[in-house]
Design a protein around this motif. Sequence first.
Motif, PDB file in Angstrom:
ATOM      1  N   LYS A  52       0.957  -1.342  -0.192  1.00 32.59           N
ATOM      2  CA  LYS A  52       0.714   0.296  -0.269  1.00 32.59           C
ATOM      3  C   LYS A  52       0.947   1.388   0.310  1.00 32.59           C
ATOM      4  O   LYS A  52       1.943   0.925   0.210  1.00 32.59           O
ATOM      5  CB  LYS A  52      -1.027  -0.064   1.286  1.00 32.59           C
ATOM      6  N   ARG A 206       1.853   5.704  -6.410  1.00 31.37           N
ATOM      7  CA  ARG A 206       1.324   4.836  -6.087  1.00 31.37           C
ATOM      8  C   ARG A 206       0.299   3.389  -7.157  1.00 31.37           C
ATOM      9  O   ARG A 206       0.028   2.280  -6.856  1.00 31.37           O
ATOM     10  CB  ARG A 206      -0.202   5.651  -6.206  1.00 31.37           C
ATOM     11  N   ARG A 210       0.078  -0.720  -6.080  1.00 34.15           N
ATOM     12  CA  ARG A 210      -0.834  -1.324  -6.610  1.00 34.15           C
ATOM     13  C   ARG A 210       0.225  -2.565  -7.783  1.00 34.15           C
ATOM     14  O   ARG A 210      -0.861  -3.117  -7.640  1.00 34.15           O
ATOM     15  CB  ARG A 210      -1.682  -0.450  -7.343  1.00 34.15           C
ATOM     16  N   HIS A 227      -4.745  12.212   0.575  1.00 39.92           N
ATOM     17  CA  HIS A 227      -6.706  11.833   0.382  1.00 39.92           C
ATOM     18  C   HIS A 227      -6.390  11.200  -0.647  1.00 39.92           C
ATOM     19  O   HIS A 227      -7.207   9.859  -0.994  1.00 39.92           O
ATOM     20  CB  HIS A 227      -7.794  13.040   0.559  1.00 39.92           C
ATOM     21  N   ASP A 231      -3.635   4.896  -0.112  1.00 32.54           N
ATOM     22  CA  ASP A 231      -4.215   3.662   0.218  1.00 32.54           C
ATOM     23  C   ASP A 231      -4.451   3.747   1.993  1.00 32.54           C
ATOM     24  O   ASP A 231      -6.138   3.301   2.255  1.00 32.54           O
ATOM     25  CB  ASP A 231      -3.889   2.413  -0.194  1.00 32.54           C
ATOM     26  N   ALA A 232      -3.681   3.780   2.890  1.00 34.35           N
ATOM     27  CA  ALA A 232      -4.507   3.951   3.538  1.00 34.35           C
ATOM     28  C   ALA A 232      -3.577   5.496   4.301  1.00 34.35           C
ATOM     29  O   ALA A 232      -2.431   6.246   3.812  1.00 34.35           O
ATOM     30  CB  ALA A 232      -3.778   2.890   4.845  1.00 34.35           C
ATOM     31  N   GLY A 245      -5.898   4.368   9.368  1.00 35.00           N
ATOM     32  CA  GLY A 245      -6.630   3.811   8.191  1.00 35.00           C
ATOM     33  C   GLY A 245      -7.034   4.521   7.153  1.00 35.00           C
ATOM     34  O   GLY A 245      -6.706   5.450   6.453  1.00 35.00           O
ATOM     35  N   SER A 246      -8.571   3.971   5.744  1.00 38.61           N
ATOM     36  CA  SER A 246      -8.848   4.651   4.391  1.00 38.61           C
ATOM     37  C   SER A 246      -8.237   6.368   4.881  1.00 38.61           C
ATOM     38  O   SER A 246      -9.149   6.565   5.846  1.00 38.61           O
ATOM     39  CB  SER A 246      -9.277   4.529   4.372  1.00 38.61           C
ATOM     40  N   PRO A 247      -8.360   6.408   3.744  1.00 40.65           N
ATOM     41  CA  PRO A 247      -8.494   7.962   4.013  1.00 40.65           C
ATOM     42  C   PRO A 247      -9.965   8.517   4.423  1.00 40.65           C
ATOM     43  O   PRO A 247      -9.863   9.847   4.668  1.00 40.65           O
ATOM     44  CB  PRO A 247      -8.194   8.843   2.475  1.00 40.65           C
ATOM     45  N   ASN A 248     -10.529   8.136   3.967  1.00 39.81           N
ATOM     46  CA  ASN A 248     -12.042   8.619   3.889  1.00 39.81           C
ATOM     47  C   ASN A 248     -12.571   8.441   5.460  1.00 39.81           C
ATOM     48  O   ASN A 248     -13.157   9.374   5.998  1.00 39.81           O
ATOM     49  CB  ASN A 248     -12.954   7.766   2.961  1.00 39.81           C
TER      50      ASN A 248
END
Length: 276
Positions: A52, A206, A210, A227, A231-232, A245-248
Amino acid sequence: MFNSTATAATTTTIDYHEHEDNTELLRLQGIHIAHGAKVLLSVDSLTLPSHKLVAFIGPNGAGKSTLLHAILGQHTGSGLKTDGQISVHGQPIDEVMRHGHIAWVGQHERFELPLIVLDYVLLGVSPNLAWYQRPKAQHVSQARRLLEDFELCNLLSARVQTLSGGEKQRLAIVRALMQDTHIMMLDEPTNHLDIRHQRFLLTYLRDLARRQHKSILVVLHDLTHAHRYADAVVLLHNGQVVAQGSPNAVMDSEQLSAVYDVDIKAHQTEDGVLFV
């Protein structure tokens, strides 16, 4: 000083393909770094995922760079009080570092050697390569491809000391990429880069995570970039991990505003979330 979490196994050979389905890359436990009475970093437990692009965010002095330097073991012998355990896929971090499994790009890379651009990049293949040894043709070809990707191919024969700040930053990243490690760590790599090169770099990193299953750890100041490309995310404040955690999940306006002590708004655009 930092200890290994490995107990019975002491081998330093890591088969990274074996861990492609294992979500854990790095484990930190009981990390404590202090300068006298001032605590710089205090992390009870932190686990980072494999394959990630993980971004570390937080205000100045939050402990982002300190955390990366702790992983690298660069605080050992610095006069700072250090304690805790760090492992990579269960292997001792000092052994992982000793065998060159991590590529590193710091904030203040030195360009003191009297080298031209191509020779500097080739140091990534073998930092201890003797001056009289000729690099392999495949490494020269790889270096040229990377230099072309990062728009430095026209500077192959230029002395590194003559480059601009942005050119030196891209050059340091290319040298690290030449190491071809499964783990890369970069401390504010977008420094000195214009917007176009910032976006290119973060897209490139990125894609490495991936498509080539690389594990990328990066300190970023730009929340929008974190953001959009990570990925994290790991959010730090006053030397402690506030959230990960995740950006969101991590980067909601209320939490960011509290950590940065300023009103931060998130706006949805065609290109993604914009933080202002």
